[in-house]
Scaffold this motif. Structure first.
Motif, PDB file in Angstrom:
ATOM      1  N   GLU A  89      -1.732 -64.442  18.918  1.00  0.00           N
ATOM      2  CA  GLU A  89      -2.374 -65.020  20.260  1.00  0.00           C
ATOM      3  C   GLU A  89      -1.629 -65.515  21.175  1.00  0.00           C
ATOM      4  N   GLU A  92      -0.551 -62.314  23.162  1.00  0.00           N
ATOM      5  CA  GLU A  92      -1.780 -61.966  23.741  1.00  0.00           C
ATOM      6  C   GLU A  92      -2.094 -62.606  25.136  1.00  0.00           C
ATOM      7  N   VAL A  93      -2.065 -64.089  25.103  1.00  0.00           N
ATOM      8  CA  VAL A  93      -1.961 -64.973  26.195  1.00  0.00           C
ATOM      9  C   VAL A  93      -1.091 -64.653  27.306  1.00  0.00           C
ATOM     10  N   TYR A 221      -6.083 -54.299  22.326  1.00  0.00           N
ATOM     11  CA  TYR A 221      -6.967 -55.214  22.086  1.00  0.00           C
ATOM     12  C   TYR A 221      -8.467 -54.611  21.472  1.00  0.00           C
ATOM     13  N   GLU A 225      -9.996 -55.786  18.259  1.00  0.00           N
ATOM     14  CA  GLU A 225     -11.499 -56.465  18.211  1.00  0.00           C
ATOM     15  C   GLU A 225     -12.504 -55.791  17.230  1.00  0.00           C
TER      16      GLU A 225
END
Length: 299
Positions: A89, A92-93, A221, A225
């Motif tokens: 995460e 990704e951020v 992503y 997902e």
């Protein structure tokens, strides 16, 4: 009533983050770099920072999250279990922040939009679409694949899926990469890259696109997902890809649908179906750009 009081008491004990929001981006950069190198000296050099600053960033993150991200043994850094969970995460951020700041990432109608243009002319535009647009596509293959997938309940080997299987590619995740396990004879992959390359791709990774690791993470992503939700996603894409055995870069525009499925052993399978068409609608991509794809490549 007692249960409500317990919840209120627990909520009051939730750790409040320190006043460090202005440092958030640098803190995440420090965390992800140290997590990748696991070496303080290498991370400091890569970041152009100092040991004191890097340690302070990690300490602030750990204080904010209320967990230890690293342990140190014999001067060697190791990610804790909490650190391993936090890393994807955080990456990704960081990627989203960098892409948003540079105009590479946006949200249109609540859905993902990506754009990247290299100095040499390579580009990638990708806009997520409502899945309902499968039913209004000018072609029928996406709808047929989705209906077959639903009838098969996501089972790759189900009889209901076999009629559309030649139009699909199938891949699975292995050590962080998506590896081809099947390339359908009538898929866009075969008709674009050629039968020789398609057959040679079995067992190989999907490939790393230009644009850097951060942009690549945003593009990937979509796969993450679908792996997480076991659902369906539709994107319109315009980019440049090598074509045929010669590998000459050519413009390509297409609808792409990803579907979460299952191999016979119940492990996750990623189904991809691509339809090359001029009938894609992507912010920033003109009709003239789409028409650069050779007409004989339309499916």
């Amino acid at each position: 009533m007692n249960r409500i009081m317990d919840i209120d008491q627990n909520a009051s004990q939730v750790r409040k983050p320190p006043d460090s929001h202005a440092l958030l981006h640098e803190m995440i950069r420090s965390f992800t770099t140290l997590a990748r190198t696991l070496n303080l000296s290498h991370a400091v050099k890569e970041l152009g920072s100092t040991r004191q600053t890097l340690r302070r960033h990690i300490a602030l993150l750990e204080e904010s999250k209320g967990v230890e991200l690293f342990t140190v043994k014999d001067r060697q850094y190791h990610l804790t279990e909490a650190g391993r969970r936090a890393l994807p995460e955080a990456e990704e951020v960081l990627a989203r922040g960098d892409a948003w700041l540079s105009g590479q990432s946006d949200v249109i109608n609540g859905l993902q939009y990506l754009r990247h243009v290299e100095p040499d002319g390579w580009c990638h535009f990708q806009q997520q679409k409502p899945i309902s647009e499968v039913f209004t596509s000018t072609g029928t293959i996406l709808e047929e694949v989705m209906c077959a997938w639903a009838q098969a309940r996501g089972e790759l080997e189900h009889e209901a899926f076999q009629a559309v299987r030649p139009y699909c590619t199938v891949s699975r995740r292995h050590e962080g990469n998506w590896l081809f396990t099947e390339v359908g004879d009538q898929s866009s992959f075969v008709t674009w890259f050629g039968w020789k390359r398609a057959r040679s791709s079995i067992g190989s990774a999907l490939g790393q696109m230009p644009g850097g690791d951060g942009f690549g993470r945003l593009v990937n992503y979509a796969y993450e997902e679908i792996e997480a939700t076991r659902s369906v996603r539709l994107d319109h894409v315009f980019t440049l890809m090598p074509k045929g055995d010669e590998g000459v870069m050519m413009p390509i525009c297409y609808e792409r649908m990803l579907l979460g499925a299952r191999y016979p052993d119940d492990s996750f399978a990623m189904i991809t179906v691509v339809r090359r068409t001029y009938d894609v609608h992507i912010n920033g991509v003109t009709h003239e750009m789409l028409r650069q794809m050779p007409e004989d490549m339309v499916m």
